[in-house]
Design a protein around this motif. Sequence first.
Motif, mmCIF file in Angstrom:
data_model
loop_
_atom_site.group_PDB
_atom_site.id
_atom_site.type_symbol
_atom_site.label_atom_id
_atom_site.label_comp_id
_atom_site.label_asym_id
_atom_site.label_seq_id
_atom_site.Cartn_x
_atom_site.Cartn_y
_atom_site.Cartn_z
ATOM 1 N N ALA A 202 0.815 -1.137 0.125
ATOM 2 C CA ALA A 202 -0.092 -0.001 -0.137
ATOM 3 C C ALA A 202 1.015 1.238 0.156
ATOM 4 O O ALA A 202 0.573 2.244 -0.680
ATOM 5 C CB ALA A 202 -0.892 -0.053 1.334
ATOM 6 N N LEU A 203 1.776 1.395 0.629
ATOM 7 C CA LEU A 203 2.729 2.481 0.928
ATOM 8 C C LEU A 203 3.559 2.878 -0.349
ATOM 9 O O LEU A 203 3.943 3.671 -0.812
ATOM 10 C CB LEU A 203 3.645 2.154 2.113
ATOM 11 N N LYS A 204 3.874 1.238 -1.053
ATOM 12 C CA LYS A 204 4.597 1.604 -2.406
ATOM 13 C C LYS A 204 3.728 2.173 -3.438
ATOM 14 O O LYS A 204 4.255 3.111 -4.340
ATOM 15 C CB LYS A 204 5.340 0.104 -2.799
ATOM 16 N N ARG A 205 2.406 1.882 -3.440
ATOM 17 C CA ARG A 205 1.518 2.626 -4.382
ATOM 18 C C ARG A 205 1.456 4.080 -4.110
ATOM 19 O O ARG A 205 1.268 4.830 -4.823
ATOM 20 C CB ARG A 205 0.181 2.096 -4.186
ATOM 21 N N ILE A 206 1.260 4.287 -2.850
ATOM 22 C CA ILE A 206 1.129 5.802 -2.383
ATOM 23 C C ILE A 206 2.496 6.465 -2.873
ATOM 24 O O ILE A 206 2.335 7.571 -3.296
ATOM 25 C CB ILE A 206 1.143 5.921 -0.876
ATOM 26 N N PHE A 207 3.694 5.924 -2.736
ATOM 27 C CA PHE A 207 4.921 6.705 -3.051
ATOM 28 C C PHE A 207 4.811 6.793 -4.365
ATOM 29 O O PHE A 207 5.404 8.049 -4.953
ATOM 30 C CB PHE A 207 6.024 5.590 -2.573
ATOM 31 N N MET A 208 4.407 5.786 -5.487
ATOM 32 C CA MET A 208 4.477 5.852 -6.846
ATOM 33 C C MET A 208 3.476 7.048 -7.134
ATOM 34 O O MET A 208 3.806 7.613 -8.038
ATOM 35 C CB MET A 208 4.311 4.751 -7.482
ATOM 36 N N LEU A 209 2.244 7.117 -6.526
ATOM 37 C CA LEU A 209 1.211 8.140 -6.881
ATOM 38 C C LEU A 209 1.870 9.433 -6.577
ATOM 39 O O LEU A 209 1.520 10.436 -7.466
ATOM 40 C CB LEU A 209 0.008 7.899 -6.099
#
Length: 641
Positions: free
Chosen positions: A197-204
């Motif tokens: 989840a945090l990886k997705r947020i970082f990429m966004l």
Amino acid sequence: MPGRSAAGVRTGVRVVVAGDRGTGKSSLISAAASDSFPEYVPAVLPPTRLPSDFYPDGVPVTIVDSSSSMESRVRLIDELKRADAVVLTYACDQPMTLSRLSTFWLPELRKLEVKAPVIVVGCKLDLRDERQPMNLEQVMAPIMQQFREIETCIECSSATLIQVPDVFYYAQKAVLHPTAPLFDQEKQSLKPRCIRALKRIFMLCDHDMDGALSDAELNEFQVKCFNAPLQPAEIVGVKRVVQERIRGGVSDLGLTLEGFLFLHALFIEKGRLETTWAVLRKFGYDDDLKLRDDILPTPTKHAPDQSVELTNEAVDFLRGIFRLYDIDNDGSVQPSEIDDIFVTAPESPWSVGPYVDAAERTALGNLTLNGFLSEWALMTYLDPSCSLANLICIGYGGDPTSALYVTRRRSADRKKQRTERNVFHCFVFGPKRSGKSALLNSFLGRPFSSNYTPTNGICYATNVVEEIGGTQKTLILQEIPEDGVKKFLSSKECLAACDVAVFMYDSSDEYSWKRSRELLLDVARQGEESGYRVPCLLIAAKDDLDPYPMALQNSARVTQQLGMEAPIPLGVKLRDSKTVFSRIINAAEHPHLSIPETEKGKKRKKYRRLVNSSLMFVSVGAAVAVVGLAAYRAYAARKNT
């Protein structure tokens, strides 16, 4: 869901206080609510409400007192199962009550399958014998090691009000900002789903996609999540902390993914779970670290004979994703590359049934483009919300409402004698050893095997079928085991999701033919009674073996009686199976044809026609009578004049 708004936001927290008799449960609740020590407390208090402004999170807390007597056990069990959090009490001046937590209360919660977080509270701290000091951390460490559901331990005194408000603050915090989904206490690390989840947020937030959050991107992230910008000195301070603690956490371009994950692990270790949860919830995650339903505009089926499909826009996006990960341009992606595609989703959805073996793969186990798109079609068909959530997680940037659409009803398709579907669902019936599993394996390009393995449970096979002219349709084959047919047909709507039904039999075995015919009649009757009539095809498998006597005559007679096509011949090793799949698609595209009619169904149809004719005759007669009466009245009026 209890205690939640439509958007999944908590509107209240329900805390149940339990423990041995005389451990101070009621006094604790009364002291927390009134901020004073009560002179008299009843045996069991009624539910007590702490208002929304009692704690900083602005969520009201309802505290439920309990009795440990046997007479009240049923009520206690009911309250524990409804609890958002459980406060277990022991008396600091009664060591036996502390021992009872690990010997009775905590095992009892597990036995009752209570999933709520637990706060262990020592009451009557003012009464502890000072000559027998106790190290709470040392005593509770092995208990917390054994019972991971314990969020925290605290001791308090209702008489002196020491740490009384903190008890229910920790209980509320354990519900609003739970540790378990984010952090593995044993390994002292972030859990895989939290990392995803945090990886997705970082990429966004990494708008320039350079693998790091610049100062401007960090500031934008801070404003989005906390409505307050970071001062330049604060950004420098954050980077310094990361640089000192983790190598590669900061690059020349800014805060890296490793640094971003480290910061959140640090927040959690410091007890600031609310910081990480604020970030996750701002980006649409629920307590299970899945995207909330309120941000997934999944189209709703209004009838059981409708289905959900991917739009052309979503399919084009998925083709692009496939090309992006097909680095060697061999037309397939490896299992590890599939995992990389879903690295920002809660998990890789195709690693478990019913998807794990449902699509075409190469000899090396790689997924072809047709297999990739078919898996998505199957997931969309079976679980539209899951499909949409995964689309968004892997980077679908279009309007979520434009990703999926609901098809027209199958009953409407039959009336219009055509369909606009791109995905067809075919049920495969047949007795044991008739070749059902072999047909599904052939559909996925797997070699023929003479080893017989009976199918247990749900089994799907999905692939793209190319028609004459280049048009492509997705076909989903679902095997219905013979032993499960009776249960399957017990549901009135069992055929609602079916576009075409196939009935296989071993053409060299007379029993196999008779059993297949019985299954066909059962399905035909079910369709006539439920209104969900479906096109049906017979497949004469093992056609290259010697047929049993009268095989052709029997099958010809049955298909003629039911108004169906003649059985489709299919060899033992299914070398000519492509023709079969094209025939299945053709039957699905003509939903008004190949529908079997039983004798009972024909009589019912004849009766309806007779009733309709009678009604029409009565209607015409009534109309003639009305016209005649009107004419007579007009004639009489003219005569009188």
